[in-house]
Design a protein around this motif. Sequence first.
Motif, PDB file in Angstrom:
ATOM      1  N   GLU A   1     -19.566  30.494  45.433  1.00  0.00           N
ATOM      2  CA  GLU A   1     -18.651  29.457  45.908  1.00  0.00           C
ATOM      3  C   GLU A   1     -18.728  29.260  47.423  1.00  0.00           C
ATOM      4  O   GLU A   1     -18.377  28.193  47.928  1.00  0.00           O
ATOM      5  CB  GLU A   1     -17.222  29.774  45.485  1.00  0.00           C
ATOM      6  N   MET A   2     -19.212  30.278  48.133  1.00  0.00           N
ATOM      7  CA  MET A   2     -19.330  30.164  49.584  1.00  0.00           C
ATOM      8  C   MET A   2     -20.442  29.186  49.988  1.00  0.00           C
ATOM      9  O   MET A   2     -20.472  28.713  51.122  1.00  0.00           O
ATOM     10  CB  MET A   2     -19.602  31.540  50.200  1.00  0.00           C
ATOM     11  N   LEU A   3     -21.343  28.896  49.067  1.00  0.00           N
ATOM     12  CA  LEU A   3     -22.452  27.982  49.355  1.00  0.00           C
ATOM     13  C   LEU A   3     -22.106  26.529  49.013  1.00  0.00           C
ATOM     14  O   LEU A   3     -22.868  25.616  49.349  1.00  0.00           O
ATOM     15  CB  LEU A   3     -23.688  28.385  48.541  1.00  0.00           C
ATOM     16  N   GLY A   4     -20.982  26.313  48.353  1.00  0.00           N
ATOM     17  CA  GLY A   4     -20.665  25.000  47.800  1.00  0.00           C
ATOM     18  C   GLY A   4     -20.612  23.877  48.807  1.00  0.00           C
ATOM     19  O   GLY A   4     -21.247  22.828  48.619  1.00  0.00           O
ATOM     20  N   ASP A   5     -19.862  24.062  49.896  1.00  0.00           N
ATOM     21  CA  ASP A   5     -19.683  22.975  50.865  1.00  0.00           C
ATOM     22  C   ASP A   5     -21.012  22.556  51.493  1.00  0.00           C
ATOM     23  O   ASP A   5     -21.311  21.356  51.590  1.00  0.00           O
ATOM     24  CB  ASP A   5     -18.699  23.398  51.960  1.00  0.00           C
ATOM     25  N   GLU A   6     -21.812  23.531  51.918  1.00  0.00           N
ATOM     26  CA  GLU A   6     -23.093  23.197  52.543  1.00  0.00           C
ATOM     27  C   GLU A   6     -24.045  22.563  51.535  1.00  0.00           C
ATOM     28  O   GLU A   6     -24.769  21.612  51.859  1.00  0.00           O
ATOM     29  CB  GLU A   6     -23.726  24.446  53.144  1.00  0.00           C
ATOM     30  N   TYR A   7     -24.040  23.084  50.302  1.00  0.00           N
ATOM     31  CA  TYR A   7     -24.901  22.525  49.262  1.00  0.00           C
ATOM     32  C   TYR A   7     -24.573  21.064  49.015  1.00  0.00           C
ATOM     33  O   TYR A   7     -25.463  20.200  48.982  1.00  0.00           O
ATOM     34  CB  TYR A   7     -24.763  23.316  47.969  1.00  0.00           C
ATOM     35  N   ARG A   8     -23.279  20.772  48.811  1.00  0.00           N
ATOM     36  CA  ARG A   8     -22.877  19.399  48.519  1.00  0.00           C
ATOM     37  C   ARG A   8     -23.199  18.455  49.672  1.00  0.00           C
ATOM     38  O   ARG A   8     -23.570  17.294  49.451  1.00  0.00           O
ATOM     39  CB  ARG A   8     -21.383  19.355  48.172  1.00  0.00           C
ATOM     40  N   LEU A   9     -23.086  18.946  50.907  1.00  0.00           N
ATOM     41  CA  LEU A   9     -23.429  18.127  52.064  1.00  0.00           C
ATOM     42  C   LEU A   9     -24.909  17.773  52.061  1.00  0.00           C
ATOM     43  O   LEU A   9     -25.286  16.615  52.274  1.00  0.00           O
ATOM     44  CB  LEU A   9     -23.059  18.875  53.349  1.00  0.00           C
ATOM     45  N   LEU A  10     -25.762  18.757  51.801  1.00  0.00           N
ATOM     46  CA  LEU A  10     -27.208  18.513  51.777  1.00  0.00           C
ATOM     47  C   LEU A  10     -27.603  17.634  50.591  1.00  0.00           C
ATOM     48  O   LEU A  10     -28.470  16.767  50.717  1.00  0.00           O
ATOM     49  CB  LEU A  10     -27.951  19.855  51.718  1.00  0.00           C
ATOM     50  N   TYR A  11     -26.970  17.870  49.451  1.00  0.00           N
ATOM     51  CA  TYR A  11     -27.283  17.085  48.250  1.00  0.00           C
ATOM     52  C   TYR A  11     -26.964  15.609  48.485  1.00  0.00           C
ATOM     53  O   TYR A  11     -27.761  14.725  48.161  1.00  0.00           O
ATOM     54  CB  TYR A  11     -26.490  17.632  47.065  1.00  0.00           C
ATOM     55  N   THR A  12     -25.800  15.331  49.048  1.00  0.00           N
ATOM     56  CA  THR A  12     -25.394  13.954  49.311  1.00  0.00           C
ATOM     57  C   THR A  12     -26.249  13.316  50.392  1.00  0.00           C
ATOM     58  O   THR A  12     -26.626  12.139  50.285  1.00  0.00           O
ATOM     59  CB  THR A  12     -23.915  13.905  49.720  1.00  0.00           C
ATOM     60  N   ALA A  13     -26.589  14.078  51.433  1.00  0.00           N
ATOM     61  CA  ALA A  13     -27.404  13.549  52.525  1.00  0.00           C
ATOM     62  C   ALA A  13     -28.785  13.139  52.021  1.00  0.00           C
ATOM     63  O   ALA A  13     -29.337  12.108  52.443  1.00  0.00           O
ATOM     64  CB  ALA A  13     -27.530  14.584  53.630  1.00  0.00           C
ATOM     65  N   ARG A  14     -29.363  13.921  51.111  1.00  0.00           N
ATOM     66  CA  ARG A  14     -30.669  13.576  50.540  1.00  0.00           C
ATOM     67  C   ARG A  14     -30.604  12.229  49.835  1.00  0.00           C
ATOM     68  O   ARG A  14     -31.456  11.352  50.023  1.00  0.00           O
ATOM     69  CB  ARG A  14     -31.101  14.671  49.559  1.00  0.00           C
ATOM     70  N   ARG A  15     -29.573  12.049  49.016  1.00  0.00           N
ATOM     71  CA  ARG A  15     -29.429  10.795  48.276  1.00  0.00           C
ATOM     72  C   ARG A  15     -29.214   9.614  49.217  1.00  0.00           C
ATOM     73  O   ARG A  15     -29.818   8.554  49.057  1.00  0.00           O
ATOM     74  CB  ARG A  15     -28.259  10.904  47.297  1.00  0.00           C
ATOM     75  N   GLN A  16     -28.354   9.796  50.208  1.00  0.00           N
ATOM     76  CA  GLN A  16     -28.054   8.705  51.127  1.00  0.00           C
ATOM     77  C   GLN A  16     -29.274   8.303  51.946  1.00  0.00           C
ATOM     78  O   GLN A  16     -29.499   7.113  52.186  1.00  0.00           O
ATOM     79  CB  GLN A  16     -26.898   9.109  52.054  1.00  0.00           C
ATOM     80  N   GLU A  17     -30.055   9.272  52.371  1.00  0.00           N
ATOM     81  CA  GLU A  17     -31.252   8.953  53.150  1.00  0.00           C
ATOM     82  C   GLU A  17     -32.266   8.184  52.315  1.00  0.00           C
ATOM     83  O   GLU A  17     -32.844   7.192  52.768  1.00  0.00           O
ATOM     84  CB  GLU A  17     -31.887  10.232  53.702  1.00  0.00           C
TER      85      GLU A  17
END
Length: 304
Positions: free
Chosen positions: A244-260
């Motif tokens: 669960e400690m990885l969740g926030d950073e993971y979701r940020l990177l996942y969304t950034a990939r899609r948006q780019e």
Amino acid sequence: MARIGEVQTPAATRDALARGRLRASLVPDLLVEARRIVNTVIAGWHGRRKRGIGENFWQFRPYVEGDSSRIDWRRSARDDHTYVRDREWEAAHTVWLWADPSPSMLYKSTGASVSKESRALVLALAMAELLSRSGERIAWPGLTDPFTARNGAERIAAQLMHAADPPAKPDLSSIRRFCDIVIVSDFLDPVEETMAWLDVLARHGVRAHLIEVADPAEESFPYAGRTEFTDPETGDKLTAGRAEMLGDEYRLLYTARRQELAGWCKRLGWSYTVNHTDRLASEALVRIHMAMTADGAFAGRASA
């Protein structure tokens, strides 16, 4: 903790032949599912909706001096104006279709109804069915040349069943200007690699429509406690003591990939659609249809 998701094939299917046989066994059922979905959206799937060469009536419009179209005297006799009869454009357009066969597409969480691979194949075959019914030419890179047939989806399905282990990414250099291509994938590769692969389409003037198939667990990252993650492409493993400690950073990177990637497509005049495996496949088909017909970009390209 309950298992969130799993790869939908046993370890033996890492072998190319075994996985090929599994894929072939799925195709007939997926073709049936694709046709079922097509029947729910076909009412809104119109033809060219543009004036041009063809047999079907399109519209009446006022005659202007120098107009080469033939005057419709019967319609003109109804009032004080002169009208010409337009026909609907019927020159076949070429649309390429491709569904990602890479190992990452095999994932299915407990919140999804199907694996990403199954959804991708259904979407590709449904597009083949819709386009074939509309009289378009369809093709699958590395598998078929462009062809026109009412049973286009069935022909592509048969080719997929008998194809050898497909490449992770096909060569797209043979696809030329005025064609469209529908690419269905999870697009989890580094964005730079995806852009480099698709750049040849942009240089050739091809219009692409990307459908990202996403599992709900990939977005929400519902993992907690000690969790082992496995890279389906390389087999590398990562063990997290408190996932669960990885969740926030993971979701940020996942969304950034899609948006780019979506922003890059928008700058090129391409479309980018996200379809979740816990949602209806028909939602993606409707959006792709809208993207293809927007601004007349898909309708009636004589040079296709």
